[in-house]
Design a protein around this motif. Sequence first.
Motif, mmCIF file in Angstrom:
data_model
loop_
_atom_site.group_PDB
_atom_site.id
_atom_site.type_symbol
_atom_site.label_atom_id
_atom_site.label_comp_id
_atom_site.label_asym_id
_atom_site.label_seq_id
_atom_site.Cartn_x
_atom_site.Cartn_y
_atom_site.Cartn_z
ATOM 1 N N ILE A 71 52.200 -1.928 -0.885
ATOM 2 C CA ILE A 71 53.262 -2.760 -0.710
ATOM 3 C C ILE A 71 54.593 -2.135 -1.147
ATOM 4 N N TYR A 72 54.737 -0.867 -1.763
ATOM 5 C CA TYR A 72 55.885 -0.411 -2.079
ATOM 6 C C TYR A 72 56.423 0.386 -0.814
ATOM 7 N N ARG A 73 55.622 0.446 0.323
ATOM 8 C CA ARG A 73 55.987 0.984 1.567
ATOM 9 C C ARG A 73 56.809 2.225 1.534
ATOM 10 N N SER A 96 47.102 4.050 -6.155
ATOM 11 C CA SER A 96 47.530 3.147 -5.081
ATOM 12 C C SER A 96 46.974 1.850 -5.592
ATOM 13 N N LYS A 97 47.311 0.678 -4.823
ATOM 14 C CA LYS A 97 46.976 -0.659 -5.170
ATOM 15 C C LYS A 97 46.573 -1.454 -3.730
ATOM 16 N N LEU A 98 45.599 -2.196 -4.078
ATOM 17 C CA LEU A 98 45.082 -2.933 -2.730
ATOM 18 C C LEU A 98 45.960 -4.275 -2.804
ATOM 19 N N VAL A 170 42.235 -2.974 -12.416
ATOM 20 C CA VAL A 170 43.115 -4.125 -11.801
ATOM 21 C C VAL A 170 44.576 -4.193 -12.299
ATOM 22 N N SER A 171 45.317 -4.902 -11.800
ATOM 23 C CA SER A 171 46.503 -5.086 -12.336
ATOM 24 C C SER A 171 47.075 -6.564 -12.243
ATOM 25 N N ASN A 172 47.975 -6.851 -13.330
ATOM 26 C CA ASN A 172 48.181 -8.391 -13.533
ATOM 27 C C ASN A 172 46.958 -9.246 -13.444
ATOM 28 N N ILE A 193 43.598 -1.577 -16.851
ATOM 29 C CA ILE A 193 44.586 -2.804 -16.417
ATOM 30 C C ILE A 193 45.727 -2.467 -16.445
ATOM 31 N N GLN A 194 46.619 -2.591 -15.558
ATOM 32 C CA GLN A 194 48.125 -2.383 -15.453
ATOM 33 C C GLN A 194 48.955 -3.559 -15.407
ATOM 34 N N VAL A 195 49.703 -3.667 -16.441
ATOM 35 C CA VAL A 195 50.391 -5.065 -16.758
ATOM 36 C C VAL A 195 51.877 -4.697 -17.203
ATOM 37 N N SER A 221 57.032 -1.580 -15.896
ATOM 38 C CA SER A 221 58.354 -1.888 -16.585
ATOM 39 C C SER A 221 58.389 -1.590 -17.974
ATOM 40 N N PRO A 222 58.019 -0.264 -18.357
ATOM 41 C CA PRO A 222 58.035 0.115 -19.690
ATOM 42 C C PRO A 222 59.281 0.123 -20.583
ATOM 43 N N LEU A 223 60.529 0.290 -19.794
ATOM 44 C CA LEU A 223 61.816 0.130 -20.282
ATOM 45 C C LEU A 223 62.385 -1.050 -19.959
ATOM 46 N N GLY A 224 61.682 -1.897 -19.576
ATOM 47 C CA GLY A 224 62.209 -3.413 -19.211
ATOM 48 C C GLY A 224 62.566 -3.651 -17.999
ATOM 49 N N GLY A 225 62.477 -2.776 -17.120
ATOM 50 C CA GLY A 225 62.830 -2.740 -15.640
ATOM 51 C C GLY A 225 64.332 -2.816 -15.443
ATOM 52 N N THR A 226 64.814 -2.663 -14.400
ATOM 53 C CA THR A 226 66.361 -2.590 -14.300
ATOM 54 C C THR A 226 67.084 -3.592 -14.765
ATOM 55 N N THR A 232 67.282 -2.639 -23.346
ATOM 56 C CA THR A 232 66.162 -1.989 -23.970
ATOM 57 C C THR A 232 66.801 -0.807 -25.071
ATOM 58 N N LEU A 233 67.697 0.001 -24.299
ATOM 59 C CA LEU A 233 68.087 1.403 -24.828
ATOM 60 C C LEU A 233 69.180 1.117 -25.902
ATOM 61 N N ASN A 234 69.550 -0.173 -25.723
ATOM 62 C CA ASN A 234 70.640 -0.719 -26.827
ATOM 63 C C ASN A 234 69.987 -1.259 -28.218
ATOM 64 N N VAL A 264 52.197 4.935 -19.503
ATOM 65 C CA VAL A 264 53.558 4.657 -19.231
ATOM 66 C C VAL A 264 53.932 5.039 -17.744
ATOM 67 N N LEU A 265 54.544 4.261 -17.089
ATOM 68 C CA LEU A 265 54.841 4.442 -15.616
ATOM 69 C C LEU A 265 56.432 4.306 -15.339
ATOM 70 N N PRO A 266 57.169 5.105 -16.034
ATOM 71 C CA PRO A 266 58.585 4.750 -16.133
ATOM 72 C C PRO A 266 59.130 5.216 -14.555
ATOM 73 N N ARG A 267 60.099 4.341 -13.952
ATOM 74 C CA ARG A 267 60.543 4.803 -12.483
ATOM 75 C C ARG A 267 62.044 5.121 -12.867
ATOM 76 N N SER A 272 67.884 14.104 -13.790
ATOM 77 C CA SER A 272 68.009 14.124 -15.334
ATOM 78 C C SER A 272 67.146 13.159 -16.050
ATOM 79 N N ARG A 273 67.057 11.980 -15.738
ATOM 80 C CA ARG A 273 66.166 10.980 -16.361
ATOM 81 C C ARG A 273 65.057 10.995 -16.208
ATOM 82 N N ILE A 274 64.547 11.392 -15.008
ATOM 83 C CA ILE A 274 63.030 11.803 -14.568
ATOM 84 C C ILE A 274 62.611 12.846 -15.579
HETATM 85 N N1 LIG Z 1 51.446 -3.487 -11.201
HETATM 86 C C1 LIG Z 1 52.717 -3.946 -10.693
HETATM 87 O O1 LIG Z 1 52.449 -5.119 -10.360
HETATM 88 C C2 LIG Z 1 53.914 -3.392 -11.099
HETATM 89 C C3 LIG Z 1 55.053 -4.211 -11.080
HETATM 90 C C4 LIG Z 1 55.884 -3.509 -11.509
HETATM 91 C C5 LIG Z 1 56.106 -2.242 -11.954
HETATM 92 N N2 LIG Z 1 54.980 -1.450 -11.726
HETATM 93 C C6 LIG Z 1 55.048 -0.048 -11.887
HETATM 94 O O2 LIG Z 1 55.951 0.363 -13.037
HETATM 95 C C7 LIG Z 1 56.850 1.170 -12.573
HETATM 96 C C8 LIG Z 1 58.183 1.049 -13.517
HETATM 97 O O3 LIG Z 1 58.538 -0.320 -13.520
HETATM 98 P P1 LIG Z 1 60.123 -0.880 -13.299
HETATM 99 O O4 LIG Z 1 60.399 -0.054 -12.213
HETATM 100 O O5 LIG Z 1 60.010 -2.364 -13.096
HETATM 101 O O6 LIG Z 1 60.810 -0.539 -14.597
HETATM 102 P P2 LIG Z 1 61.172 0.566 -15.728
HETATM 103 O O7 LIG Z 1 60.499 1.796 -15.157
HETATM 104 O O8 LIG Z 1 60.931 -0.121 -16.922
HETATM 105 O O9 LIG Z 1 62.945 0.656 -15.337
HETATM 106 C C9 LIG Z 1 63.328 1.234 -14.301
HETATM 107 C C10 LIG Z 1 65.010 1.284 -14.447
HETATM 108 O O10 LIG Z 1 65.357 2.185 -15.542
HETATM 109 C C11 LIG Z 1 66.010 3.143 -15.152
HETATM 110 N N3 LIG Z 1 65.787 4.309 -15.967
HETATM 111 C C12 LIG Z 1 64.619 5.002 -16.197
HETATM 112 N N4 LIG Z 1 65.009 5.847 -16.858
HETATM 113 C C13 LIG Z 1 65.928 5.791 -17.438
HETATM 114 C C14 LIG Z 1 66.500 6.592 -18.566
HETATM 115 N N5 LIG Z 1 66.011 7.841 -19.156
HETATM 116 N N6 LIG Z 1 67.463 6.134 -19.018
HETATM 117 C C15 LIG Z 1 68.212 5.148 -18.617
HETATM 118 N N7 LIG Z 1 67.967 4.156 -17.543
HETATM 119 C C16 LIG Z 1 66.599 4.918 -17.046
HETATM 120 C C17 LIG Z 1 65.907 3.043 -13.680
HETATM 121 O O11 LIG Z 1 67.080 3.493 -13.253
HETATM 122 P P3 LIG Z 1 67.508 4.983 -12.109
HETATM 123 O O12 LIG Z 1 66.413 4.723 -11.239
HETATM 124 O O13 LIG Z 1 68.682 4.597 -11.689
HETATM 125 O O14 LIG Z 1 67.493 6.025 -13.100
HETATM 126 C C18 LIG Z 1 65.748 1.887 -13.260
HETATM 127 O O15 LIG Z 1 66.631 1.122 -13.136
HETATM 128 C C19 LIG Z 1 57.315 0.914 -10.935
HETATM 129 O O16 LIG Z 1 57.488 1.909 -10.384
HETATM 130 C C20 LIG Z 1 55.691 0.597 -10.636
HETATM 131 O O17 LIG Z 1 55.079 1.888 -10.470
HETATM 132 C C21 LIG Z 1 54.000 -2.047 -11.191
#
Ligand SMILES: NC(=O)c1ccc[n+]([C@@H]2O[C@H](COP(=O)([O-])OP(=O)(O)OC[C@H]3O[C@@H](n4cnc5c(N)ncnc54)[C@H](OP(=O)(O)O)[C@@H]3O)[C@@H](O)[C@H]2O)c1
Length: 319
Positions: A71-73, A96-98, A170-172, A193-195, A221-226, A232-234, A264-267, A272-274
């Motif tokens: 679904i991430y397309r 990947s996810k069904l 599974v997830s969620n 289990i991914q949650v 969403s290990p960093l709390g999501g966007t 989180t970082l503060n 952990v699955l940080p996005r 530089s952050r990656i």
């Molecule tokens: N199974 C599910 O239903 C499900 C649901 C949600 C997420 N996920 C998985 O989890 C992954 C991550 O979750 P997420 O995207 O919700 O949240 P996240 O990784 O907690 O947060 C992503 C946000 O953090 C910022 N960021 C990343 N590294 C940083 C750093 N070092 N310093 C400052 N900001 C930073 C990114 O900004 P920039 O991109 O601008 O750097 C982006 O805005 C997803 O991509 C997906 O693979 C799975």
Amino acid sequence: MPVFSSGIRHVFKRLQRNMTSESLPSHYTLPSGDKIPFVALGVWQVKGAKVGVAVETALKAGYRHIDGGWIYRNEAQVGKALKASGVSRKDVWLTSKLWNAFHAPQDVEAALDDSLAKLGTDYLDMYLMHWPIARKNGEPYDKELTENPYPTWQKLEEMVARGKVRNIGVSNFSVRRLENLIGNPLKIRPVVIQVEINYWFPQPDLIEWAKEHNILVQAYSPLGGTSRVEDTLNVPEIKEIAEQLGMTPAQVVLSWHVQRGTVVLPRSVTPSRIIDNLQVSALPPVLFEKLEMAATSHKLPYQRFNPSKNWGIDFDIFD
Ligand SMILES: NC(=O)c1ccc[n+]([C@@H]2O[C@H](COP(=O)([O-])OP(=O)(O)OC[C@H]3O[C@@H](n4cnc5c(N)ncnc54)[C@H](OP(=O)(O)O)[C@@H]3O)[C@@H](O)[C@H]2O)c1
């Protein structure tokens, strides 16, 4: 003396035995014998040219785990970036996810084949049921298949037997839903289990339950999501620990996750952050405990990601 659940303490002690003073384990060995890297690049909501840049940057920086989903397309772009990186397919863990629309047993293989074709591979390292919701044409969901997804799971088991997938999970799913699934005569148990797990929603009970059942937890969403990453970082404890250890706040948070025994699955789409996010290292016990305590005892209300209402479902997915 901080009070921790015995599960977290146990996971922590087990990890301590396997680590030097500064390193964390880089992989977790699943029942299949496959070794899954603890840090992945998440690619949800990453679109267009940014997918290629993020995935190639990550692979060149040393990531060997990409967390994607149908679904991430963006699976075609992920596959293209994998090829362009020059890193061999066999050295990269692809998840990947069904999607919910394909839970009917007759739809599973075609959905998987579509992901495989787009990714340009003939197998996945991990295939997860993305949500415990089986969508049905014309209705929000299929009640029977949602309550007991065993027929979907049997099809996933078949995909493992046929070599298209190496591990399934599974997830969620809530613990209740996962226990229901495990109550069926499974040939292959869910290994992951991914949650959602982050500072604001640390889920120590789920981690403890999963540990007891030999199921690996992946923290999304290990960093709390966007919407919450800045908060989180503060967090004062996170900033203090970062300063003390000469790490970035994001590295402290991601290290804490891995030290808890979760993948952990940080996005990020920012090169530089990656690169930063891959550098996890063990927090000294007293600082790990300080962060664990802060995460599990703060009083701020937090609304987890929950699409139940948006999907027109008349119950809470997580119940
Ligand atoms: N199974 C599910 O239903 C499900 C649901 C949600 C997420 N996920 C998985 O989890 C992954 C991550 O979750 P997420 O995207 O919700 O949240 P996240 O990784 O907690 O947060 C992503 C946000 O953090 C910022 N960021 C990343 N590294 C940083 C750093 N070092 N310093 C400052 N900001 C930073 C990114 O900004 P920039 O991109 O601008 O750097 C982006 O805005 C997803 O991509 C997906 O693979 C799975």
